[in-house]
Design a protein around this motif. Structure first.
Motif, PDB file in Angstrom:
ATOM      1  N   ALA A  31      -1.555 -23.691  -2.619  1.00  0.00           N
ATOM      2  CA  ALA A  31      -0.565 -22.650  -2.355  1.00  0.00           C
ATOM      3  C   ALA A  31      -0.361 -22.408  -0.867  1.00  0.00           C
ATOM      4  O   ALA A  31       0.748 -22.085  -0.433  1.00  0.00           O
ATOM      5  N   GLY A  32      -1.409 -22.529  -0.056  1.00  0.00           N
ATOM      6  CA  GLY A  32      -1.278 -22.290   1.374  1.00  0.00           C
ATOM      7  C   GLY A  32      -0.251 -23.210   2.014  1.00  0.00           C
ATOM      8  O   GLY A  32       0.694 -22.765   2.668  1.00  0.00           O
ATOM      9  N   GLY A  33      -0.417 -24.522   1.815  1.00  0.00           N
ATOM     10  CA  GLY A  33       0.529 -25.473   2.382  1.00  0.00           C
ATOM     11  C   GLY A  33       1.888 -25.405   1.719  1.00  0.00           C
ATOM     12  O   GLY A  33       2.928 -25.482   2.390  1.00  0.00           O
ATOM     13  N   CYS A  34       1.897 -25.241   0.398  1.00  0.00           N
ATOM     14  CA  CYS A  34       3.146 -25.182  -0.346  1.00  0.00           C
ATOM     15  C   CYS A  34       3.993 -23.988   0.096  1.00  0.00           C
ATOM     16  O   CYS A  34       5.195 -24.118   0.359  1.00  0.00           O
ATOM     17  N   TYR A  35       3.371 -22.821   0.255  1.00  0.00           N
ATOM     18  CA  TYR A  35       4.125 -21.628   0.628  1.00  0.00           C
ATOM     19  C   TYR A  35       4.578 -21.667   2.083  1.00  0.00           C
ATOM     20  O   TYR A  35       5.593 -21.066   2.441  1.00  0.00           O
ATOM     21  N   ALA A  36       3.825 -22.354   2.940  1.00  0.00           N
ATOM     22  CA  ALA A  36       4.269 -22.513   4.329  1.00  0.00           C
ATOM     23  C   ALA A  36       5.584 -23.277   4.376  1.00  0.00           C
ATOM     24  O   ALA A  36       6.517 -22.908   5.105  1.00  0.00           O
ATOM     25  N   VAL A  37       5.698 -24.347   3.590  1.00  0.00           N
ATOM     26  CA  VAL A  37       6.930 -25.132   3.537  1.00  0.00           C
ATOM     27  C   VAL A  37       8.049 -24.336   2.872  1.00  0.00           C
ATOM     28  O   VAL A  37       9.190 -24.295   3.356  1.00  0.00           O
ATOM     29  N   VAL A  38       7.727 -23.683   1.757  1.00  0.00           N
ATOM     30  CA  VAL A  38       8.749 -22.956   0.993  1.00  0.00           C
ATOM     31  C   VAL A  38       9.362 -21.836   1.822  1.00  0.00           C
ATOM     32  O   VAL A  38      10.594 -21.711   1.929  1.00  0.00           O
ATOM     33  N   PHE A  39       8.512 -21.005   2.443  1.00  0.00           N
ATOM     34  CA  PHE A  39       9.046 -19.855   3.162  1.00  0.00           C
ATOM     35  C   PHE A  39       9.585 -20.244   4.538  1.00  0.00           C
ATOM     36  O   PHE A  39      10.420 -19.526   5.097  1.00  0.00           O
ATOM     37  N   GLY A  40       9.134 -21.360   5.083  1.00  0.00           N
ATOM     38  CA  GLY A  40       9.796 -21.884   6.264  1.00  0.00           C
ATOM     39  C   GLY A  40      11.223 -22.281   5.944  1.00  0.00           C
ATOM     40  O   GLY A  40      12.151 -22.049   6.733  1.00  0.00           O
ATOM     41  N   HIS A  41      11.413 -22.874   4.760  1.00  0.00           N
ATOM     42  CA  HIS A  41      12.758 -23.246   4.313  1.00  0.00           C
ATOM     43  C   HIS A  41      13.605 -22.007   4.013  1.00  0.00           C
ATOM     44  O   HIS A  41      14.788 -21.956   4.367  1.00  0.00           O
ATOM     45  N   VAL A  42      13.018 -20.996   3.383  1.00  0.00           N
ATOM     46  CA  VAL A  42      13.758 -19.762   3.094  1.00  0.00           C
ATOM     47  C   VAL A  42      14.222 -19.104   4.391  1.00  0.00           C
ATOM     48  O   VAL A  42      15.363 -18.628   4.498  1.00  0.00           O
TER      49      VAL A  42
END
Length: 371
Positions: A274-285
């Motif tokens: 989740a740490g890496g996944c959410y960094a990418v997701v919310f960077g995109h948001v």
């Protein structure tokens, strides 16, 4: 070089009589000479860098150039605003260097200029599935232009590779747990706490655990959510911005997640990507929100008329998936008695913070140009 412009004066463009009024013929001559010199020295090489059939530049590239303080200070302010209006009302088209010079030097007004070349003319190749997959990562005109010359070298391997590794590790430990204890890995429970990959508070002296916990997952749903989000969103971002930028952002999110767990929750271990996944997701948001006006431009994007092609729909889907996953993680952590082995949730918050703080630095339009 003209560095600063003011109404009625020109710094660095004074005549021998120290006149500061543009109506003086000597000042006008010197001013015009310096403007043309600046255009030849600083702007013409930029127009020559883009190949659209001669010295031409796409409207979105010119807009980005005009927002650069160095280039903006080389032009009269009124001409800067005229050019910005021109490119904003002509998305997906191109302007020649000759037209640009005539506008800046007053050869003709922008109202008389009609930019040539539609987006389809600038991108000679037909649209592919990749153009659709990468939609909303950047304004579509820039996506189409970039993918026109995309050669898959190097291929976008990082996100797919790390997802495959996480899937393989999950299957391996699911089989191993069954062989050792005859316990099936469920949707929300069972995690290999004995694995040397898992982050445990009492083993913080083993530094690799701050990163390797991302290969483990508690239950099948946690793995499906993480792998699904990072492949669906991470793959197009990797295509547009390069694998190494995405890899850095992803790993920073992983490390931030384990550090957040170490500080906030001392009683349980940590597993999941989740740490890496959410960094990418919310960077995109964050990138979508910053470029909202361009991504949601109905006039320049025919597909924007379709509700499923709008950035708002993408953000809603992302938030729904994230809320479901976080709700399940909080339930697993705090619901008494289930599951038997608890895993922390701080990685979700750590990845979110990393994405919001660093996403724009790694997933910005300027990074895509020199991918």
């Amino acid at each position: 070089m003209l560095k600063y412009w003011t109404r009625g004066t020109a710094s660095g463009a004074r005549s021998s009589r120290n006149s500061t009024v543009f109506s003086v013929e000597e000042d006008l001559t010197e001013l015009d000479r310096q403007v043309r010199q600046n255009l030849e020295q600083h702007f013409r090489p930029v127009f020559q860098r883009f190949v659209y059939g001669g010295e031409r530049i796409a409207s979105h590239d010119l807009r980005r150039l005009l927002h650069d303080e160095f280039y903006r200070d080389l032009l009269p302010p009124d001409k800067v605003y005229e050019l910005i209006d021109l490119v904003d009302f002509n998305p997906g088209k191109a302007i020649s260097y000759t037209e640009f010079v005539r506008i800046v030097t007053g050869g003709y007004d922008t109202d008389d200029v009609e930019l040539s070349g539609s987006r389809n003319q600038l991108t000679d190749t037909p649209k592919t599935w990749l153009n659709t997959v990468c939609r909303n990562t950047m304004p579509q005109a820039e996506v189409d232009e970039y993918l026109k010359d995309y050669h898959w070298v190097p291929p976008p391997f990082f996100m797919i590779t790390i997802s495959l590794v996480q899937l393989i590790v999950f299957i391996y430990y699911a089989v191993d747990i069954w062989q050792k204890a005859e316990i099936n890995v469920g949707a929300l429970d069972v995690v290999p706490a004995y694995s040397p990959l898992m982050y445990l508070q009492e083993k913080r002296h083993e530094p690799w655990r701050f990163v390797t916990y991302m290969f483990l997952h508690q239950g099948a749903l946690d793995m499906i959510f993480n792998v699904g989000l990072q492949v669906v969103l991470g793959f197009p971002l990797e295509v547009m911005f390069g694998w190494w930028r995405l890899a850095i952002l992803y790993l920073i999110g992983v490390i931030t997640g384990s550090l957040a767990q170490s500080v906030c929750d001392h009683y349980v271990g940590l597993a999941g990507a989740a740490g890496g996944c959410y960094a990418v997701v919310f960077g995109h948001v964050l990138a979508i929100c910053v470029n909202w006006s361009e991504l949601d431009n109905k006039k320049s994007e025919k597909r924007a008329k379709k509700w499923w092609g709008r950035p708002l729909f993408r953000i809603v889907l992302i938030l729904v998936a994230v809320l479901i996953q976080i709700s399940l993680a909080v339930f697993r952590r705090f619901y008494p008695g289930y599951p038997a082995y608890k895993v922390g949730v701080a990685a979700h918050g750590g990845g979110l913070v990393a994405g919001l703080l660093l996403g724009r630095s790694f997933l910005a339009e300027d990074n895509q140009i020199n991918n």
